[in-house]
Write a protein that holds these residues in place. Structure first.
Motif, PDB file in Angstrom:
ATOM      1  N   VAL A  45      63.985  97.192  72.768  1.00  0.00           N
ATOM      2  CA  VAL A  45      63.400  98.195  71.876  1.00  0.00           C
ATOM      3  C   VAL A  45      62.325  98.949  72.663  1.00  0.00           C
ATOM      4  N   PRO A  46      62.451 100.267  72.854  1.00  0.00           N
ATOM      5  CA  PRO A  46      63.594 101.086  72.425  1.00  0.00           C
ATOM      6  C   PRO A  46      64.856 100.736  73.224  1.00  0.00           C
ATOM      7  N   LEU A  47      65.994 101.181  72.741  1.00  0.00           N
ATOM      8  CA  LEU A  47      67.259 100.865  73.385  1.00  0.00           C
ATOM      9  C   LEU A  47      67.267 101.376  74.822  1.00  0.00           C
ATOM     10  N   PRO A  48      67.521 100.510  75.808  1.00  0.00           N
ATOM     11  CA  PRO A  48      67.495 100.949  77.215  1.00  0.00           C
ATOM     12  C   PRO A  48      68.544 102.025  77.482  1.00  0.00           C
ATOM     13  N   GLU A  49      68.206 102.985  78.319  1.00  0.00           N
ATOM     14  CA  GLU A  49      69.140 104.020  78.756  1.00  0.00           C
ATOM     15  C   GLU A  49      69.501 103.754  80.222  1.00  0.00           C
ATOM     16  N   VAL A  50      70.736 103.337  80.454  1.00  0.00           N
ATOM     17  CA  VAL A  50      71.182 102.963  81.798  1.00  0.00           C
ATOM     18  C   VAL A  50      72.557 103.573  82.055  1.00  0.00           C
ATOM     19  N   ASN A  51      72.936 103.584  83.341  1.00  0.00           N
ATOM     20  CA  ASN A  51      74.234 104.125  83.734  1.00  0.00           C
ATOM     21  C   ASN A  51      75.267 103.054  84.014  1.00  0.00           C
ATOM     22  N   SER A  52      74.831 101.806  84.081  1.00  0.00           N
ATOM     23  CA  SER A  52      75.776 100.733  84.380  1.00  0.00           C
ATOM     24  C   SER A  52      75.222  99.403  83.903  1.00  0.00           C
ATOM     25  N   LEU A  53      76.093  98.416  83.838  1.00  0.00           N
ATOM     26  CA  LEU A  53      75.679  97.069  83.462  1.00  0.00           C
ATOM     27  C   LEU A  53      74.748  96.479  84.519  1.00  0.00           C
ATOM     28  N   ASP A  54      74.998  96.787  85.792  1.00  0.00           N
ATOM     29  CA  ASP A  54      74.131  96.287  86.865  1.00  0.00           C
ATOM     30  C   ASP A  54      72.707  96.827  86.707  1.00  0.00           C
ATOM     31  N   GLU A  55      72.590  98.098  86.359  1.00  0.00           N
ATOM     32  CA  GLU A  55      71.264  98.676  86.161  1.00  0.00           C
ATOM     33  C   GLU A  55      70.549  98.023  84.983  1.00  0.00           C
ATOM     34  N   LEU A  56      71.285  97.743  83.917  1.00  0.00           N
ATOM     35  CA  LEU A  56      70.687  97.065  82.759  1.00  0.00           C
ATOM     36  C   LEU A  56      70.205  95.667  83.155  1.00  0.00           C
ATOM     37  N   ASN A  57      71.022  94.930  83.919  1.00  0.00           N
ATOM     38  CA  ASN A  57      70.633  93.587  84.348  1.00  0.00           C
ATOM     39  C   ASN A  57      69.372  93.622  85.208  1.00  0.00           C
ATOM     40  N   GLU A  58      69.260  94.636  86.070  1.00  0.00           N
ATOM     41  CA  GLU A  58      68.061  94.758  86.903  1.00  0.00           C
ATOM     42  C   GLU A  58      66.822  95.010  86.048  1.00  0.00           C
ATOM     43  N   GLN A  59      66.948  95.858  85.037  1.00  0.00           N
ATOM     44  CA  GLN A  59      65.821  96.123  84.144  1.00  0.00           C
ATOM     45  C   GLN A  59      65.383  94.852  83.413  1.00  0.00           C
ATOM     46  N   ILE A  60      66.371  94.126  82.875  1.00  0.00           N
ATOM     47  CA  ILE A  60      66.051  92.907  82.120  1.00  0.00           C
ATOM     48  C   ILE A  60      65.426  91.861  83.025  1.00  0.00           C
ATOM     49  N   GLU A  61      65.935  91.757  84.263  1.00  0.00           N
ATOM     50  CA  GLU A  61      65.373  90.770  85.200  1.00  0.00           C
ATOM     51  C   GLU A  61      63.913  91.067  85.493  1.00  0.00           C
ATOM     52  N   ARG A  62      63.583  92.348  85.715  1.00  0.00           N
ATOM     53  CA  ARG A  62      62.186  92.710  85.978  1.00  0.00           C
ATOM     54  C   ARG A  62      61.294  92.348  84.798  1.00  0.00           C
ATOM     55  N   LYS A  63      61.776  92.588  83.590  1.00  0.00           N
ATOM     56  CA  LYS A  63      60.983  92.278  82.398  1.00  0.00           C
ATOM     57  C   LYS A  63      60.811  90.771  82.231  1.00  0.00           C
ATOM     58  N   CYS A  64      61.852  90.015  82.555  1.00  0.00           N
ATOM     59  CA  CYS A  64      61.752  88.550  82.461  1.00  0.00           C
ATOM     60  C   CYS A  64      60.745  88.008  83.475  1.00  0.00           C
ATOM     61  N   LEU A  65      60.797  88.514  84.707  1.00  0.00           N
ATOM     62  CA  LEU A  65      59.861  88.052  85.735  1.00  0.00           C
ATOM     63  C   LEU A  65      58.430  88.419  85.371  1.00  0.00           C
ATOM     64  N   ASN A  66      58.239  89.615  84.827  1.00  0.00           N
ATOM     65  CA  ASN A  66      56.902  90.016  84.398  1.00  0.00           C
ATOM     66  C   ASN A  66      56.398  89.115  83.272  1.00  0.00           C
ATOM     67  N   TYR A  67      57.288  88.759  82.343  1.00  0.00           N
ATOM     68  CA  TYR A  67      56.907  87.852  81.251  1.00  0.00           C
ATOM     69  C   TYR A  67      56.483  86.495  81.808  1.00  0.00           C
ATOM     70  N   ALA A  68      57.268  85.978  82.798  1.00  0.00           N
ATOM     71  CA  ALA A  68      56.964  84.663  83.361  1.00  0.00           C
ATOM     72  C   ALA A  68      55.631  84.661  84.116  1.00  0.00           C
ATOM     73  N   GLU A  69      55.277  85.795  84.718  1.00  0.00           N
ATOM     74  CA  GLU A  69      54.057  85.866  85.520  1.00  0.00           C
ATOM     75  C   GLU A  69      52.814  86.168  84.689  1.00  0.00           C
ATOM     76  N   THR A  70      52.979  86.481  83.417  1.00  0.00           N
ATOM     77  CA  THR A  70      51.831  86.848  82.579  1.00  0.00           C
ATOM     78  C   THR A  70      51.689  85.970  81.332  1.00  0.00           C
ATOM     79  N   THR A  71      52.602  85.029  81.126  1.00  0.00           N
ATOM     80  CA  THR A  71      52.606  84.230  79.898  1.00  0.00           C
ATOM     81  C   THR A  71      52.445  82.755  80.223  1.00  0.00           C
ATOM     82  N   GLN A  72      51.600  82.082  79.476  1.00  0.00           N
ATOM     83  CA  GLN A  72      51.377  80.652  79.679  1.00  0.00           C
ATOM     84  C   GLN A  72      52.440  79.823  78.955  1.00  0.00           C
ATOM     85  N   VAL A  73      52.704  78.655  79.519  1.00  0.00           N
ATOM     86  CA  VAL A  73      53.576  77.687  78.858  1.00  0.00           C
ATOM     87  C   VAL A  73      52.835  77.164  77.615  1.00  0.00           C
TER      88      VAL A  73
END
Length: 275
Positions: A58-86
């Motif tokens: 949210v908002p819905l990602p705008e991408v040209n391919s599934l690979d590009e979407l996966n790269e976006q999601i991976e960056r967001k996951c890594l950022n979450y892991a580096e800024t969020t406590q267990v």
């Protein structure tokens, strides 16, 4: 989910899908299932699904391919892991994950081949069929059995270890996904071959715009066509495959003539017009 479980047995026991068993064997892990209708047993997982949906999509990602979407999601996951406590800890998720990885098995050198594998027969139009859609293969394989691998974004057709064709996967219904290179050599030798009916289906809609012709002409891969079989006559004789049909193919044929004219294996543009 049906891709993992074929049948629910008593308690936590399940009859697993063969593909899921292959996935477990490849990465060497054991599956533990919850009780039926007991989502609370994996509440943290359910909560993270909701968090990812609200924050990553949210908002819905705008991408040209599934690979590009996966790269976006991976960056967001890594950022979450580096800024969020267990939970119930002062450590970040990334710190705990780094320590945990030392206790895990290394990943296999070859990733899991995540696809649906189907044995199919090539029909006399050099097509194989999957989920109401048809995909072309080289004419030399007509009448033979081949292996079709359906990935989330592409279709691969193989004979043993040889890759015969690669198509973008179509999720519509009753579509023809064709590559001209699969049959143009045969037509140059046998213009009256039954594959002419297959090519006539390409003329149901405009094949390429000026911009796409230019793009295709500069590309290294084989041009692909997708056309609907709903609006095509059930029978099409050679007499109906006339000059108007052939003119529609000229932009595509020029691509191949330019690329392979030196060996004289293809018709020239004037030969096609006078056919």
């Amino acid at each position: 989910m049906k891709t993992a479980v074929k049948k629910i047995l008593s308690g936590r026991n399940r009859e697993e899908h063969e593909a899921f068993q292959r996935l477990r064997a490849h990465y060497v892990y054991q599956a533990e299932f919850c009780n039926v209708t007991s989502g609370n047993e994996k509440g943290q997982v359910e909560n993270m699904v909701g968090y990812a949906r609200r924050n990553f999509f949210v908002p819905l990602p705008e991408v040209n391919s599934l690979d590009e979407l996966n790269e976006q999601i991976e960056r967001k996951c890594l950022n979450y892991a580096e800024t969020t406590q267990v939970p119930h800890s002062q450590e970040l998720i990334a710190q705990v994950w780094k320590r945990e990885k030392s206790h895990l098995l290394p990943l296999p050198r070859v990733p899991f081949d995540a696809c649906r594998v189907v044995s199919v027969q090539v029909d006399h139009y050099s097509l194989v069929h999957l989920d109401t859609n048809a995909y072309s293969v080289p004419c030399q394989r007509s009448g033979r059995s081949v292996l079709l691998k359906a990935y989330v974004d592409e279709i691969r057709i193989l004979a043993g270890a040889e890759i015969l064709a690669i198509h973008r996967r179509c999720y519509e219904r009753k579509q023809w996904c064709l590559q001209l290179d699969h049959c143009v050599d045969l037509l140059s030798q046998k213009p009256g071959h039954s594959v002419t009916r297959l090519l006539s289906k390409m003329t149901t809609y405009p094949l390429y715009t000026d911009s796409s012709i230019g793009k295709c002409g500069n590309a290294t891969e084989t041009p692909s066509l997708t056309t609907s079989s709903d609006r095509v006559p059930k029978t099409m004789g050679m007499s109906e495959f006339n000059i108007n049909n052939l003119l529609c193919l000229i932009p595509l044929l020029n691509i191949y003539v330019n690329k392979r004219a030196e060996n004289g294996s293809l018709f020239t543009r004037s030969q096609w017009i006078t056919l």
